[in-house]
Every structure is written in C-alpha cells, then in structure tokens.
Design an enzyme around this catalytic site. Structure first.
Site, mmCIF file in Angstrom:
data_model
loop_
_atom_site.group_PDB
_atom_site.id
_atom_site.type_symbol
_atom_site.label_atom_id
_atom_site.label_comp_id
_atom_site.label_asym_id
_atom_site.label_seq_id
_atom_site.Cartn_x
_atom_site.Cartn_y
_atom_site.Cartn_z
ATOM 1 N N LYS A 178 0.846 -1.195 0.000
ATOM 2 C CA LYS A 178 0.000 0.000 0.000
ATOM 3 C C LYS A 178 0.889 1.256 0.000
ATOM 4 O O LYS A 178 2.104 1.169 0.070
ATOM 5 C CB LYS A 178 -0.952 -0.005 1.220
ATOM 6 C CG LYS A 178 -1.926 -1.160 1.251
ATOM 7 C CD LYS A 178 -3.016 -1.155 0.189
ATOM 8 C CE LYS A 178 -3.879 0.042 0.019
ATOM 9 N NZ LYS A 178 -5.155 0.002 0.692
ATOM 10 N N ASP A 203 2.057 6.923 3.892
ATOM 11 C CA ASP A 203 1.087 7.884 4.421
ATOM 12 C C ASP A 203 1.681 8.401 5.732
ATOM 13 O O ASP A 203 2.128 7.610 6.573
ATOM 14 C CB ASP A 203 -0.239 7.127 4.636
ATOM 15 C CG ASP A 203 -1.304 7.916 5.370
ATOM 16 O OD1 ASP A 203 -0.974 8.915 6.002
ATOM 17 O OD2 ASP A 203 -2.480 7.477 5.332
ATOM 18 N N TYR A 208 1.294 7.022 9.442
ATOM 19 C CA TYR A 208 2.009 5.826 9.910
ATOM 20 C C TYR A 208 3.374 6.181 10.501
ATOM 21 O O TYR A 208 4.048 5.302 11.042
ATOM 22 C CB TYR A 208 2.128 4.788 8.790
ATOM 23 C CG TYR A 208 0.773 4.330 8.303
ATOM 24 C CD1 TYR A 208 -0.135 3.763 9.189
ATOM 25 C CD2 TYR A 208 0.384 4.501 6.980
ATOM 26 C CE1 TYR A 208 -1.395 3.376 8.765
ATOM 27 C CE2 TYR A 208 -0.875 4.118 6.548
ATOM 28 C CZ TYR A 208 -1.765 3.559 7.444
ATOM 29 O OH TYR A 208 -3.007 3.183 7.034
HETATM 30 C C1 LIG Z 1 -6.237 4.358 18.996
HETATM 31 C C2 LIG Z 1 -6.916 4.004 17.736
HETATM 32 C C3 LIG Z 1 -8.365 4.165 17.639
HETATM 33 C C4 LIG Z 1 -6.155 3.545 16.726
HETATM 34 C C5 LIG Z 1 -6.595 3.279 15.356
HETATM 35 C C6 LIG Z 1 -5.493 2.583 14.629
HETATM 36 C C7 LIG Z 1 -5.640 2.631 13.135
HETATM 37 C C8 LIG Z 1 -5.062 3.812 12.414
HETATM 38 C C9 LIG Z 1 -6.176 1.626 12.494
HETATM 39 C C10 LIG Z 1 -6.223 1.586 11.021
HETATM 40 C C11 LIG Z 1 -7.522 1.135 10.495
HETATM 41 C C12 LIG Z 1 -7.426 0.726 9.023
HETATM 42 C C13 LIG Z 1 -7.625 -0.688 8.668
HETATM 43 C C14 LIG Z 1 -7.132 1.614 8.113
HETATM 44 C C15 LIG Z 1 -6.972 1.253 6.668
HETATM 45 O O1 LIG Z 1 -7.345 2.309 5.967
HETATM 46 P P1 LIG Z 1 -6.957 2.445 4.431
HETATM 47 O O2 LIG Z 1 -7.246 1.188 3.693
HETATM 48 O O3 LIG Z 1 -7.625 3.694 3.962
HETATM 49 O O4 LIG Z 1 -5.427 2.750 4.547
HETATM 50 P P2 LIG Z 1 -4.140 1.971 3.981
HETATM 51 O O5 LIG Z 1 -4.250 1.936 2.505
HETATM 52 O O6 LIG Z 1 -3.025 2.852 4.444
HETATM 53 O O7 LIG Z 1 -4.107 0.623 4.636
HETATM 54 ZN ZN LIG Z 2 -3.233 8.394 7.012
#
Ligand SMILES: CC(C)=CCC/C(C)=C/CC/C(C)=C/COP(=O)(O)OP(=O)(O)O
Ligand SMILES: [Zn+2]
Length: 443
Positions: free
Chosen positions: A260, A263, A266
């Site tokens: 992926k 961003d 992260y």
């Molecule tokens: C304390 C607390 C509530 C923490 C939350 C932790 C957190 C950021 C979890 C991520 C959730 C998730 C699967 C995002 C994927 O989004 P996407 O598919 O848009 O992003 P990607 O392509 O970067 O995986």
């Molecule tokens: Zn983000």
C-alpha cells in the site's frame, strides 16, 4: 494480484514520482534554501490548529461523532509544538467533554451520544493534555471502570461500544485508558493477551481481528497493549520487527500494510512500534537469537515497584511467567507505563529516521499550516497529529534518557524543529503524562 492492488501499484508510481521530483528539486538547492524547505512551520501549524479549535468553540455544535477526537488531535499537536491554548478555550473543552461523559461511564462522540471506547480514549487523552485539577478531576474514574467492565467480553477482548465490534483497537483504547487512569486490574487484563496473540499474522504484524491482514494501526495498538498488560514477551517480536522494518518506503515514510501507499500518519503507528521495540532490546535480542517468542524471558518493565520519589526500585526477581502474572510476586500493572519511559533506551531505533523526517517535513507539510497524508492531499487534524507525533518520536529516539536532549544531528532541519517528547504508549506529551500519573496515583 487483485484489481485493487494493481490500481494501488499505479498510484504508487504516481506518489513515488511526485515525491522523487520533490527530492530532486531539493537536492539541487543551495544549502540555505534546503534548510528553509525542511523548516517546521511552527507558527503556521499553531495558527491552523488554534483556529480549528476555536471553530468548535463555544458550543462545539458541529454535528458529528468525532469531536473528542478533534479535541485530542488539535490539543496534542499544539502541545507537541510546545504551546498551549487560552484558559477560556481549555475551560470550554473541559465543559464540552464533561457533557460527552455518559452517566454510566465513558465518553460519547458528543453530548447524549452512546459511550464509545475510541472517544473515551480521545477524551481522556485530551483532558490529560489540558491538565490541571479541573480537567483531570472531571474524569469519573469509577464510572469509566464500570464502562470498561461492560465492554469486556468473555473471550478477554473488548467491544468498542454496546453491541459494537470487537477488535484490537478496542483492547488498546480500554487498556490505555485504564492504565493512564490507574484503574487497570487483573479482571480487565484477563485473556486480553490471548486475543492479541491470535491477531499476530504470518507476516509478523498484528491485524484488527483474527484472520485479517496485518496493519500498522492495529500493530501499534496490539503491541502497546501487550506491554501495558505485561505480556509483551508472548509476541513474536522478531517477526514483528521484520514486518515493520519492511514498511518504510523508498519515499522515507511508512506504509500501513504490504503493497500500500506511504502515508504520514504511519509515522506514528509504525514509528511508534519502533519506539516500543527500542526499549525491549533484551527480549528482542533473545528472540532474534532463537527466532520465536520466548516462554521464559522476563520483561524488565514488569518488575520493580515505583518508590515514593518516583524512581523505579530494581526488583529483578519479580518476573511474570508466560500466560499470566506470577501470583507470588504481583506486578504493579499501573506502573508499567511509567517505568517504561523511565528506563533508559539502550538501543537505537531500527529504521531510517532521517528519511522519515525528510518525508514528514518535505512531503507532508503544508507550508500554510497543518500536515497531510502525502503530496497532493489536503491537510487535516488527524494527519497533523500523527505526523507530528511520529516526528517527535523520531527526533527523540536518539536520546539515551529523557533528561538528555537530542543531539543536533538527530533533528532534521534547524534545531528549532525539535518537538516536545511524547509518551510512546499513550501518545500524550511527557510533562502532561507525569502530571496525570501523579494526580491519579491516589488509590
Ligand atoms: C487508537 C486508535 C483508535 C487507533 C486506530 C489505529 C488505526 C489507524 C487503524 C487503522 C484502520 C485501518 C484498517 C485503516 C486502513 O485504511 P486504508 O485502507 O484507507 O489505509 P491503507 O491503505 O493505508 O491501509
Ligand atoms: Zn493516514
């Protein structure tokens, strides 16, 4: 490869192109112009954040379920930047969050809304960030405890809200809140470790629920939870390190999962995992030697009660065993977060810190204030908060202990870019964390 991932590959080339064009431009610039481009736009960020908070003021009447989060993201960012808001604004935040507090415990996304673990975590961290007697005493700890107990499932995991989803995020927010409020006990931690372990995937990272894909957000949540419940040596830390090390992209930033896009948020979720690993070198070394989770390795952070002057009393005999606490030598669960930051970091962070800082400052910064996910995206408070949190961890990851400020070569750009230090388990600025720790230290 799925169609979605093929599309991601095209997006990946576009992002890389944009980022590398920026890097090329940057490389050709004279030294002083380079320095200006990686300067943290502190005043602009503060202006953007302060305006954002005031927009919610005075009645916080925006109709969404995210308002405690907005309070936390904005206040924590301001705090990382070494500033604070006017008393009147602080009072409005305290009053607003008090109205979000459910009569049966926990905080909802707005007044009268269902209490939710995520907004409870955000509200508690926001109130700790505001600090002071009025703010900290506004949290009804007994009721929060009742809410946490209600969210606890027979499997050991937690639900986000009544009839809500069960996942690793819920475990982290519940355990983090309980730990920072000094209400963590054996009942709350019962079998949480089993649930988190069932979410560590073949890749080494941690997924949101059993059988799902490893992801940076959940990896941070699961990893921090295992530390706070004193069961971190049950995780395959060598596998986790391997997974997270490969999440840093050529752009310098981190991606959330395999294949992926990078961003900036992260920078905290994955960078945070490195900050945690850095303080677990003994367990990590042992696992790297044998490759695999250890059954008999003691966790240094578990043993040792805190003395009245706040320093850790060395008690190397007080170790926990695999699968639970050692009944003959109970561990003070509520001291783990404190001891964790007090122990000196004896290992350097195992990622390219300079590259991450370059990505945040050069690619994620909006020069008009605020930070964004990646070039081409718009700034927002979530990415501002987690980019700055990741930047702070990266800058401070060189320091041996909290009293030694980072050397100039730990901070990309002018030394004035240095941010306040954040607690890697709770993500609140250390000074405010210490104040809360002392405040809630009373039984
Ligand atoms: C304390 C607390 C509530 C923490 C939350 C932790 C957190 C950021 C979890 C991520 C959730 C998730 C699967 C995002 C994927 O989004 P996407 O598919 O848009 O992003 P990607 O392509 O970067 O995986
Ligand atoms: Zn983000």
């Amino acid at each position: 490869m799925t169609a979605a991932r093929t599309k991601t590959q095209q997006e990946q080339w576009m992002v890389e192109n944009q980022v590398f064009q920026l890097f090329d431009l940057f490389a050709d610039l004279p030294r002083n112009a380079k320095s200006a481009l990686v300067e943290l736009q502190r005043d602009k960020h503060l202006e953007y954040l302060t305006k954002g908070l005031k927009r919610l003021d005075p009645s916080f009447c925006v109709l969404d379920a995210n308002r405690p989060w907005l309070c936390y993201w904005i206040l924590h960012s301001i705090s990382l930047l070494g500033d604070y808001v006017e008393h009147e604004v602080e009072d409005n935040v305290i009053d607003f969050l008090s109205r979000c507090q459910d009569p049966n415990g926990g905080y909802g996304g707005g007044p009268g809304q269902l209490p939710h673990l995520a907004t409870t975590y955000a509200a508690v961290n926001a109130l700790i960030t505001v600090g002071g007697e009025r703010s900290l005493s506004s949290i009804n700890r007994e009721k929060v405890y009742m809410f946490l107990k209600r969210m606890k499932q027979p499997s050991g995991a937690f639900r986000m809200h009544d009839a809500g989803e069960i996942d690793v995020r819920a475990c982290y927010t519940a355990i983090s809140v309980a730990s920072v409020l000094n209400i963590l006990d054996d009942e709350l931690i019962q079998n949480v470790g089993d649930y988190i372990l069932s979410c560590q995937t073949y890749e080494g990272g941690i997924s949101g629920e059993p059988g799902a894909e490893a992801h940076g957000g959940y990896t941070f949540c699961g990893f921090a939870t295992m530390i706070l419940i004193n069961e971190v040596n049950r995780l395959d830390l060598a596998g986790l390190l391997d997974w997270v090390a490969f999440r840093q992209g050529r752009e310098g930033g981190f991606q959330g999962r395999t294949n992926k896009l990078v961003d900036s948020c992260y920078s905290f979720w994955q960078g945070g995992a490195f900050a945690l690993l850095q303080r677990l070198h003994a367990i990590l070394d042992e696992q790297l030697a044998n490759y695999g989770p250890q059954t008999g390795v003691a966790s240094d952070i578990s043993g040792g009660e805190e003395s009245s002057d706040g320093t850790q009393v060395d008690d190397k005999t007080c170790h926990f065993k695999l699968g639970g606490t050692n009944a003959s030598c109970p561990v003070n669960l509520n001291s783990i977060g404190y001891n964790f930051v007090k122990q000196p970091g004896e290992m350097e962070a195992l990622y390219h810190r300079w590259a991450l800082q370059q990505y945040i400052l050069l690619c994620a910064q909006d020069m008009e204030g605020g930070l964004k996910d990646k070039p081409g995206k718009r700034r927002d408070f979530y990415h501002t908060c987690y980019s700055l949190s990741g930047l702070s961890l990266s800058q401070h990851s060189w320091s041996q202990d909290e009293d030694t400020p980072p050397l100039p070569n730990a901070v990309m750009g002018p030394y004035a870019n240095l941010l306040e230090r954040t607690h890697p388990l709770f993500n609140v600025v250390l000074d405010q964390y210490y104040e809360a720790h002392e405040f809630f230290d009373t039984p």
